[in-house]
Design a protein around this motif. Structure first.
Motif, PDB file in Angstrom:
ATOM      1  N   MET A   1       0.829  -1.211   0.000  1.00 34.63           N
ATOM      2  CA  MET A   1       0.000   0.000   0.000  1.00 34.63           C
ATOM      3  C   MET A   1       0.864   1.262   0.000  1.00 34.63           C
ATOM      4  SD  MET A   1      -3.121  -1.032  -0.116  1.00 34.63           S
ATOM      5  CE  MET A   1      -2.302  -1.969  -1.378  1.00 34.63           C
ATOM      6  N   MET A   2       1.977   1.209   0.728  1.00 36.63           N
ATOM      7  CA  MET A   2       2.837   2.395   0.768  1.00 36.63           C
ATOM      8  C   MET A   2       3.625   2.548  -0.537  1.00 36.63           C
ATOM      9  SD  MET A   2       1.808   3.749   3.331  1.00 36.63           S
ATOM     10  CE  MET A   2       2.798   5.204   3.072  1.00 36.63           C
ATOM     11  N   THR A   3       3.896   1.420  -1.206  1.00 33.73           N
ATOM     12  CA  THR A   3       4.540   1.500  -2.523  1.00 33.73           C
ATOM     13  C   THR A   3       3.613   2.238  -3.485  1.00 33.73           C
ATOM     14  OG1 THR A   3       5.697  -0.566  -2.106  1.00 33.73           O
ATOM     15  CG2 THR A   3       5.517   0.108  -4.403  1.00 33.73           C
ATOM     16  N   LEU A   4       2.324   1.887  -3.448  1.00 34.50           N
ATOM     17  CA  LEU A   4       1.354   2.574  -4.303  1.00 34.50           C
ATOM     18  C   LEU A   4       1.258   4.057  -3.924  1.00 34.50           C
ATOM     19  CD1 LEU A   4      -0.921   2.760  -6.370  1.00 34.50           C
ATOM     20  CD2 LEU A   4      -2.491   1.916  -4.631  1.00 34.50           C
ATOM     21  N   THR A   5       1.248   4.346  -2.637  1.00 40.64           N
ATOM     22  CA  THR A   5       1.141   5.740  -2.198  1.00 40.64           C
ATOM     23  C   THR A   5       2.350   6.546  -2.674  1.00 40.64           C
ATOM     24  OG1 THR A   5      -0.135   5.008  -0.304  1.00 40.64           O
ATOM     25  CG2 THR A   5       0.805   7.210  -0.164  1.00 40.64           C
ATOM     26  N   ASN A   6       3.528   5.909  -2.670  1.00 42.59           N
ATOM     27  CA  ASN A   6       4.735   6.578  -3.164  1.00 42.59           C
ATOM     28  C   ASN A   6       4.612   6.876  -4.661  1.00 42.59           C
ATOM     29  OD1 ASN A   6       7.606   6.034  -4.541  1.00 42.59           O
ATOM     30  ND2 ASN A   6       7.879   7.123  -2.611  1.00 42.59           N
ATOM     31  N   LEU A   7       4.066   5.921  -5.410  1.00 47.27           N
ATOM     32  CA  LEU A   7       3.891   6.149  -6.852  1.00 47.27           C
ATOM     33  C   LEU A   7       2.898   7.296  -7.088  1.00 47.27           C
ATOM     34  CD1 LEU A   7       3.667   2.492  -8.252  1.00 47.27           C
ATOM     35  CD2 LEU A   7       5.642   3.988  -8.182  1.00 47.27           C
ATOM     36  N   ILE A   8       1.844   7.338  -6.293  1.00 46.20           N
ATOM     37  CA  ILE A   8       0.841   8.405  -6.440  1.00 46.20           C
ATOM     38  C   ILE A   8       1.485   9.760  -6.148  1.00 46.20           C
ATOM     39  CG2 ILE A   8      -1.277   9.361  -5.431  1.00 46.20           C
ATOM     40  CD1 ILE A   8      -2.139   6.385  -4.983  1.00 46.20           C
ATOM     41  N   ALA A   9       2.320   9.821  -5.098  1.00 48.07           N
ATOM     42  CA  ALA A   9       2.986  11.083  -4.757  1.00 48.07           C
ATOM     43  C   ALA A   9       3.938  11.513  -5.872  1.00 48.07           C
ATOM     44  CB  ALA A   9       3.736  10.942  -3.445  1.00 48.07           C
ATOM     45  N   ASN A  10       4.534  10.520  -6.555  1.00 45.85           N
ATOM     46  CA  ASN A  10       5.398  10.845  -7.692  1.00 45.85           C
ATOM     47  C   ASN A  10       4.604  11.448  -8.848  1.00 45.85           C
ATOM     48  OD1 ASN A  10       8.409  10.095  -7.764  1.00 45.85           O
ATOM     49  ND2 ASN A  10       7.490   8.479  -6.549  1.00 45.85           N
ATOM     50  N   GLU A  11       3.356  11.002  -9.013  1.00 47.62           N
ATOM     51  CA  GLU A  11       2.506  11.583 -10.054  1.00 47.62           C
ATOM     52  C   GLU A  11       2.085  13.004  -9.655  1.00 47.62           C
ATOM     53  OE1 GLU A  11       1.992  10.143 -12.835  1.00 47.62           O
ATOM     54  OE2 GLU A  11       2.190   7.984 -12.507  1.00 47.62           O
ATOM     55  N   GLY A  12       1.895  13.205  -8.354  1.00 46.57           N
ATOM     56  CA  GLY A  12       1.291  14.452  -7.880  1.00 46.57           C
ATOM     57  C   GLY A  12       2.174  15.680  -7.998  1.00 46.57           C
TER      58      GLY A  12
END
Lengths: 232, 307
Positions: free
Chosen positions: B126-137
């Motif tokens: 879940m935190m890996t996904l959150t990191n990817l989302i923050a990279n998009e943001g």
């Protein structure tokens, strides 16, 4: 050695069998920074992305803002491929770069020579490329060369080469973005800042923080005023 | 009195190991606030057949093209369909822990076993996904300005930009903890009609640890995954409406010859154990095949806040 130091700092000795014991060599200091791992990256410039930077105390300049394309597989279209040299699975930014270029962004050449300065602003040489790799406690960390870590106690702090960074941004401006923002983009940036100053200024009489923001933005707007005066 | 059994000295103290390890465990400080289940994110499904990336089509339908008035018995000409594409390219992420049989026998924490480590990997995914989302943001059009702390003016400008761009809700703001505290400090000194509603304990349980509350219809999360910008002078906080960012998690089946398989969240996370009997070791491996994409960049804004 004071008695209250942790045991790992106590003098070590090595057994020499029947010859007794000899002090061992002091442990080699291996500095591993406590920074989370991060992948390599490219910096992307856009003719639409500009801001006003305080390049020296009280001196403001309109310079490009850069987007970071990290080679993290799975995001922004970065594909996962096998590195033929190391055998590791790594991020391939080809498609992501193409996507960003389609949106008008330009990759800052990774082979550029960049000027580096120490924290006092004294030149400390040049380096090819704007990324560097260091060893973190959980793996490789990629930073831009204007961000240098140093360890203090068990923590890691960063020293920023602001002078070098602004020289780098000026080069991006001059060599990739035509030397200045498009007049419409510059006007839009000015309007954005004027609007921020107006909104904060309306509350400045009852909010110290709004007053501070208003002052900061007004100082930034000076970058546009000096430009106009320069033109005259 | 003599020969008392005391834990501080004498025989009683000898009976105790020093130091003794407490049974159980406490979690180390860390970012565990997952954004995955927020309704502002678009889940792009779990299948990907015939290619390793998937193109998404965004169409201008349902009212974006207005009709033309025509005179009697006149033909209307064709209107070109407005379309755009985004591509999501998932990548395989893995995490492995390996433990010996002795480690399991002497474990005082209760965590050194495949099932507990396997469940921990769900959090890691879940935190890996959150990191990817923050990279998009951090790649949206920026609001705020470099070197200035995240203030209420930045908040207003960011939300105003979304509304002016016709972005539908729900809105989600993801802020670095430093930017969030800069904002709340600023907010405290402002007067106004809109009320900050801090998260109740119940809402934090529902939304996850990073949920801080709601302001003016926008849910606010803090995340340590928010990325640095401008050579780490600023934080790339972001606010977006539904349709800005999507994620794709590929469903996985159980692996052959595995004794333990956890398939969590509809099978998108697969955790299995691998046994090396000759060494007496058990490896626990988590697999997560995931990618994120900015579907439509106009639906989000990156809100700068000084570091």
């Amino acid at each position: 050695m004071p008695a209250d130091l942790p045991p790992q700092y106590a003098p070590q000795s090595a057994s020499l069998g029947s010859l007794g014991a000899a002090p061992s060599a002091p442990p080699q200091a291996v500095r591993v920074f406590r920074i989370a791992p991060s992948p390599d990256f490219s910096l992307m410039a856009s003719p639409l992305a500009w801001d006003v930077f305080e390049v020296e105390p009280g001196v403001f300049e309109v310079l490009p803002t850069l987007q970071t394309l990290r080679y993290t597989p799975g995001q922004k279209g970065v594909a996962q491929v096998k590195d033929p040299h190391t055998g590791h699975w790594v991020g391939n930014p080809g498609r992501a770069l193409a996507n960003l270029q389609q949106r008008g962004l330009i990759e800052v050449p990774r082979s550029w020579m960049v000027d580096l300065f120490n924290a006092d602003g004294d030149p400390i040489g040049q380096r090819q490329g704007y990324t560097h790799k260091i060893q973190g406690h959980q793996g490789a960390v990629h930073l831009d060369v204007f961000t240098r870590p140093y360890a203090l106690g068990d923590q890691t702090f960063f020293e920023r080469d602001r002078k070098g960074w602004f020289i780098f941004l000026r080069r991006v401006r001059d060599e990739l973005l035509g030397g200045a923002p498009d007049p419409n983009v510059a006007r839009s940036l000015q309007l954005k800042l004027e609007n921020m100053a107006r909104v904060a200024g309306e509350k400045a009489h009852r909010s110290p923080s709004a007053s501070r923001v208003c002052d900061q933005i007004k100082e930034k707007l000076g970058a546009f005023e000096s430009k106009k005066k320069g033109k005259k | 009195m003599a020969s008392e059994i005391l834990v501080g000295s004498g025989n009683g103290a000898d009976l105790l190991a020093s130091p003794i390890v407490r049974r159980g465990l406490l979690l180390k400080l860390g970012d565990r606030a997952s954004l995955r289940n927020h309704p502002a994110l678009v889940n792009l499904g779990g299948d990907l057949i015939g290619a390793t990336s998937e193109k998404l089509n965004v169409l201008g339908l349902d009212g974006t093209d207005l009709m033309s008035s025509v005179s009697e018995a006149s033909a209307v000409s064709n209107t070109a369909l407005t379309e755009a594409q985004a591509t999501v390219t998932p990548a395989m992420y893995r995490l492995q822990y390996e433990l010996s049989d002795q480690a399991r026998i002497h474990d005082p924490t209760g965590a050194l076993n495949p099932a507990r480590l396997g469940l921990s990997m769900v959090g890691s995914a879940m935190m890996t996904l959150t990191n990817l989302i923050a990279n998009e943001g951090d790649g949206f059009t920026a609001t705020g300005t470099t070197g200035v702390a995240f203030s209420h003016d930045t908040w207003i400008a960011t939300k105003a930009a979304l509304i002016q761009a016709l972005v539908p809700g729900p809105y989600l703001a993801v802020l670095k903890p430093k930017s969030f505290t800069d904002w709340t400090t600023d907010l405290e000194s402002r007067g106004g009609l809109t009320q900050w509603r801090p998260a109740s304990a119940e809402m934090q349980v529902l939304r996850g640890g990073g949920y801080q509350g709601e302001y003016d219809g926008v849910e606010v999360f803090t995340s340590n995954q928010v990325q640095g910008m401008n050579s780490n002078a600023d934080w790339g906080n972001f606010m977006f409406g539904r349709g800005a960012i999507g994620y794709k998690e590929l469903a996985q089946g159980p692996a052959p010859r595995s004794q333990l398989v956890i398939l969590d969240l509809n099978g998108v996370i697969r955790i299995a154990e691998s046994r090396t009997e000759s060494e007496g070791e058990t490896a626990i491996v988590g697999h997560y095949y995931v990618g994120t994409v900015v579907i439509e960049a106009g639906r989000g804004r990156t809100a700068l806040g000084a570091q």
